[in-house]
Write a protein that holds these residues in place. Structure first.
Motif, short mmCIF file in Angstrom:
data_model
loop_
_atom_site.label_atom_id
_atom_site.label_comp_id
_atom_site.label_asym_id
_atom_site.label_seq_id
_atom_site.Cartn_x
_atom_site.Cartn_y
_atom_site.Cartn_z
N TYR A 35 -58.72 12.14 -89.90
CA TYR A 35 -59.60 11.37 -90.77
C TYR A 35 -58.78 10.50 -91.73
O TYR A 35 -59.06 9.31 -91.92
N SER A 39 -58.48 6.39 -91.75
CA SER A 39 -58.82 5.71 -93.00
C SER A 39 -57.71 4.79 -93.48
O SER A 39 -57.96 3.67 -93.92
N ARG A 63 -65.48 0.24 -99.68
CA ARG A 63 -65.67 1.37 -98.78
C ARG A 63 -64.32 1.85 -98.22
O ARG A 63 -64.07 3.05 -98.14
N PHE A 66 -62.53 3.83 -100.87
CA PHE A 66 -63.21 5.10 -101.10
C PHE A 66 -62.95 6.08 -99.97
O PHE A 66 -62.75 7.27 -100.20
N VAL A 67 -62.94 5.60 -98.73
CA VAL A 67 -62.72 6.49 -97.59
C VAL A 67 -61.30 7.05 -97.61
O VAL A 67 -61.10 8.23 -97.30
N SER A 70 -61.40 9.77 -100.20
CA SER A 70 -62.15 10.91 -99.68
C SER A 70 -61.34 11.67 -98.64
O SER A 70 -61.30 12.91 -98.63
N VAL A 73 -58.56 13.72 -100.33
CA VAL A 73 -59.09 14.94 -100.95
C VAL A 73 -59.44 15.96 -99.86
O VAL A 73 -59.19 17.16 -100.01
N THR A 74 -59.99 15.48 -98.75
CA THR A 74 -60.33 16.37 -97.64
C THR A 74 -59.08 17.06 -97.11
O THR A 74 -59.09 18.28 -96.87
N ARG A 91 -65.18 23.05 -101.92
CA ARG A 91 -65.13 21.59 -102.05
C ARG A 91 -65.07 20.93 -100.67
O ARG A 91 -65.69 19.89 -100.44
N LEU A 95 -67.80 18.25 -99.60
CA LEU A 95 -67.36 16.87 -99.35
C LEU A 95 -67.65 16.45 -97.91
O LEU A 95 -68.22 15.38 -97.68
N SER A 96 -67.29 17.28 -96.96
CA SER A 96 -67.51 16.91 -95.56
C SER A 96 -69.00 16.84 -95.26
O SER A 96 -69.45 15.96 -94.52
N MET A 99 -70.36 13.51 -96.83
CA MET A 99 -69.86 12.27 -96.24
C MET A 99 -70.56 11.91 -94.92
O MET A 99 -70.73 10.73 -94.62
#
Length: 147
Positions: A35, A39, A63, A66-67, A70, A73-74, A91, A95-96, A99
């Motif tokens: 991911y 991104s 976007r 932001f991705v 995200s 953090v993932t 978390r 989060l997943s 999203m």
């Protein structure tokens, strides 16, 4: 008096390193890394196409950034959950899980994002579905339940 439940017992080394736990964590970290890679590659494409206004607009820049955030953090949460952090596991699940519908909305919005970005987001959504399925599986839920 405020009756608070006691903190769950820490995860045992044995349960954390059980073959099923290790396999689930390996899958989750691999998907999270994928991911993040998708991104970052998308953000690079956005930068390369920045002068093409039909391919890159302000929404695409926003976007894309932001991705990457995200996905970072993932990845961090996946790594910390694999080391036994209940907070990181929680978390990661949230989060997943959030999203995926956000990505579905982005794909469904007419006109805001170009087709290439919607395709990219669809790929990210599929990767995130794998994470959602893994972290919400019975084994990890029981592992982090504190039993």
């Amino acid at each position: 008096m405020n009756a608070r439940s006691p903190h769950p017992a820490p995860l045992s080394h044995e349960r954390l390193n059980h073959p099923r736990s290790l396999a689930a964590f390996r899958t989750t970290k691999l998907l999270a890394t994928g991911y993040l890679a998708i991104s970052v590659a998308t953000l690079a494409v956005i930068a390369l196409l920045r002068n093409n206004t039909s391919a890159v607009n302000d929404a695409v820049w926003t976007r894309g950034g932001f991705v990457v955030l995200s996905a970072s953090v993932t990845c961090l949460c996946a790594a910390r959950a694999a080391r036994g952090s209940r907070g990181a596991y929680r978390r990661l699940r949230i989060l997943s899980g959030v999203m995926v519908p956000v990505i579905a909305l982005i794909i469904a919005l007419p006109g805001t994002f170009p087709l290439w970005m919607k395709t990219d987001q669809g790929l990210c959504g599929l990767v995130l579905l794998g994470i959602v399925a893994t972290v919400n599986g019975k084994h990890l839920r029981e592992l982090f339940a504190g039993r």
